[in-house]
Write a protein that holds these residues in place. Structure first.
Motif, mmCIF file in Angstrom:
data_model
loop_
_atom_site.group_PDB
_atom_site.id
_atom_site.type_symbol
_atom_site.label_atom_id
_atom_site.label_comp_id
_atom_site.label_asym_id
_atom_site.label_seq_id
_atom_site.Cartn_x
_atom_site.Cartn_y
_atom_site.Cartn_z
ATOM 1 N N TYR A 32 34.204 -7.823 48.152
ATOM 2 C CA TYR A 32 33.903 -8.230 49.514
ATOM 3 C C TYR A 32 33.808 -9.745 49.611
ATOM 4 O O TYR A 32 34.532 -10.397 50.332
ATOM 5 C CB TYR A 32 32.582 -7.602 49.965
ATOM 6 N N TYR A 33 32.878 -10.315 48.905
ATOM 7 C CA TYR A 33 32.648 -11.752 48.944
ATOM 8 C C TYR A 33 32.730 -12.349 47.539
ATOM 9 O O TYR A 33 32.418 -11.701 46.546
ATOM 10 C CB TYR A 33 31.263 -12.076 49.503
ATOM 11 N N MET A 34 33.137 -13.584 47.496
ATOM 12 C CA MET A 34 32.939 -14.410 46.301
ATOM 13 C C MET A 34 32.206 -15.652 46.766
ATOM 14 O O MET A 34 32.409 -16.138 47.892
ATOM 15 C CB MET A 34 34.255 -14.781 45.638
ATOM 16 N N GLY A 35 31.358 -16.158 45.881
ATOM 17 C CA GLY A 35 30.557 -17.299 46.292
ATOM 18 C C GLY A 35 30.279 -18.261 45.160
ATOM 19 O O GLY A 35 30.462 -17.946 43.981
ATOM 20 N N TRP A 36 29.855 -19.444 45.560
ATOM 21 C CA TRP A 36 29.394 -20.466 44.626
ATOM 22 C C TRP A 36 27.909 -20.700 44.871
ATOM 23 O O TRP A 36 27.486 -20.865 46.016
ATOM 24 C CB TRP A 36 30.153 -21.776 44.822
ATOM 25 N N PHE A 37 27.160 -20.723 43.793
ATOM 26 C CA PHE A 37 25.740 -20.963 43.837
ATOM 27 C C PHE A 37 25.411 -22.070 42.851
ATOM 28 O O PHE A 37 26.174 -22.332 41.919
ATOM 29 C CB PHE A 37 24.976 -19.679 43.478
ATOM 30 N N ARG A 38 24.284 -22.718 43.046
ATOM 31 C CA ARG A 38 23.904 -23.768 42.104
ATOM 32 C C ARG A 38 22.410 -23.727 41.856
ATOM 33 O O ARG A 38 21.640 -23.245 42.684
ATOM 34 C CB ARG A 38 24.328 -25.139 42.630
ATOM 35 N N GLN A 39 22.032 -24.240 40.710
ATOM 36 C CA GLN A 39 20.619 -24.324 40.374
ATOM 37 C C GLN A 39 20.371 -25.589 39.577
ATOM 38 O O GLN A 39 20.989 -25.798 38.528
ATOM 39 C CB GLN A 39 20.165 -23.101 39.580
ATOM 40 N N ALA A 40 19.497 -26.414 40.102
ATOM 41 C CA ALA A 40 19.090 -27.631 39.418
ATOM 42 C C ALA A 40 17.806 -27.344 38.651
ATOM 43 O O ALA A 40 17.055 -26.434 39.004
ATOM 44 C CB ALA A 40 18.871 -28.745 40.434
ATOM 45 N N PRO A 41 17.520 -28.109 37.606
ATOM 46 C CA PRO A 41 16.301 -27.887 36.819
ATOM 47 C C PRO A 41 15.055 -27.929 37.695
ATOM 48 O O PRO A 41 14.883 -28.842 38.503
ATOM 49 C CB PRO A 41 16.321 -29.046 35.814
ATOM 50 N N GLY A 42 14.225 -26.918 37.569
ATOM 51 C CA GLY A 42 12.980 -26.877 38.318
ATOM 52 C C GLY A 42 13.127 -26.452 39.759
ATOM 53 O O GLY A 42 12.143 -26.452 40.509
ATOM 54 N N LYS A 43 14.335 -26.088 40.159
ATOM 55 C CA LYS A 43 14.559 -25.678 41.545
ATOM 56 C C LYS A 43 15.086 -24.249 41.598
ATOM 57 O O LYS A 43 15.619 -23.742 40.623
ATOM 58 C CB LYS A 43 15.542 -26.629 42.231
ATOM 59 N N GLU A 44 14.950 -23.629 42.752
ATOM 60 C CA GLU A 44 15.469 -22.289 42.937
ATOM 61 C C GLU A 44 16.990 -22.330 43.113
ATOM 62 O O GLU A 44 17.562 -23.348 43.512
ATOM 63 C CB GLU A 44 14.830 -21.641 44.167
ATOM 64 N N ARG A 45 17.592 -21.197 42.826
ATOM 65 C CA ARG A 45 19.028 -21.076 43.041
ATOM 66 C C ARG A 45 19.343 -21.234 44.529
ATOM 67 O O ARG A 45 18.619 -20.739 45.387
ATOM 68 C CB ARG A 45 19.507 -19.713 42.555
ATOM 69 N N GLU A 46 20.452 -21.915 44.802
ATOM 70 C CA GLU A 46 20.864 -22.178 46.181
ATOM 71 C C GLU A 46 22.289 -21.697 46.400
ATOM 72 O O GLU A 46 23.171 -21.981 45.580
ATOM 73 C CB GLU A 46 20.781 -23.691 46.458
ATOM 74 N N GLY A 47 22.505 -20.979 47.486
ATOM 75 C CA GLY A 47 23.861 -20.604 47.844
ATOM 76 C C GLY A 47 24.580 -21.795 48.420
ATOM 77 O O GLY A 47 24.072 -22.443 49.334
ATOM 78 N N VAL A 48 25.748 -22.109 47.903
ATOM 79 C CA VAL A 48 26.501 -23.289 48.323
ATOM 80 C C VAL A 48 27.594 -22.908 49.320
ATOM 81 O O VAL A 48 27.701 -23.499 50.391
ATOM 82 C CB VAL A 48 27.119 -23.991 47.106
ATOM 83 N N ALA A 49 28.420 -21.943 48.947
ATOM 84 C CA ALA A 49 29.527 -21.534 49.803
ATOM 85 C C ALA A 49 29.957 -20.130 49.424
ATOM 86 O O ALA A 49 29.807 -19.718 48.272
ATOM 87 C CB ALA A 49 30.716 -22.489 49.655
ATOM 88 N N ALA A 50 30.469 -19.401 50.399
ATOM 89 C CA ALA A 50 30.954 -18.042 50.147
ATOM 90 C C ALA A 50 32.176 -17.792 51.011
ATOM 91 O O ALA A 50 32.335 -18.389 52.078
ATOM 92 C CB ALA A 50 29.869 -17.015 50.442
ATOM 93 N N ILE A 51 33.021 -16.886 50.530
ATOM 94 C CA ILE A 51 34.229 -16.538 51.264
ATOM 95 C C ILE A 51 34.412 -15.029 51.261
ATOM 96 O O ILE A 51 34.180 -14.363 50.240
ATOM 97 C CB ILE A 51 35.462 -17.253 50.655
#
Length: 127
Positions: A32-51
């Protein structure tokens, strides 16, 4: 079973560009979807982009709108993230993910309903 392999990360100065790739292997039909997520040290995972792989509709986090572009090459089973005008705050480990079912109310950038994740590729942006 699906395997996702990211590449393209690296170190760049602020204002520079990088293109991330995510190759999907295995049974990729009915995605259905593919997405890019990111996580910096000490931070929660963040959704960046999805298609949405079926129709190509895209979703972006406000923090990257106008700078990042998500795209797919269905023939190659590859997902891309073109990142321009990079900022130090974009520094993080970037993960590719694939979803094989309808996304709920949380939306495609929440990450909760994705079934498969890659190992990640590091992006470092220096000031």
């Amino acid at each position: 079973q699906v395997q996702l392999v990211e590449s393209g990360g690296g170190s760049v100065q602020a204002g520079g560009s990088l293109r991330l790739s995510c190759a999907a292997f295995g049974y990729t039909y009915s995605m259905y979807y593919m997405g890019w997520f990111r996580q910096a040290p000490g931070k929660e995972r963040e959704g960046v982009a999805a298609i949405y792989t079926g129709g190509g509709s895209t979703h972006y986090a406000d923090s990257v709108k106008g700078r990042f572009t998500i795209s797919q090459d269905s023939a190659k089973n590859t997902l891309y993230l073109q990142m321009n005008s990079l900022k130090p705050e974009d520094t993080a480990m970037y993960y590719c993910a694939a979803d094989f079912g309808p996304i709920g109310l949380a939306g495609p950038l929440s990450g909760y309903e994705y079934n498969y994740w890659g190992q990640g590729t590091q992006v470092t942006v220096s000031a």
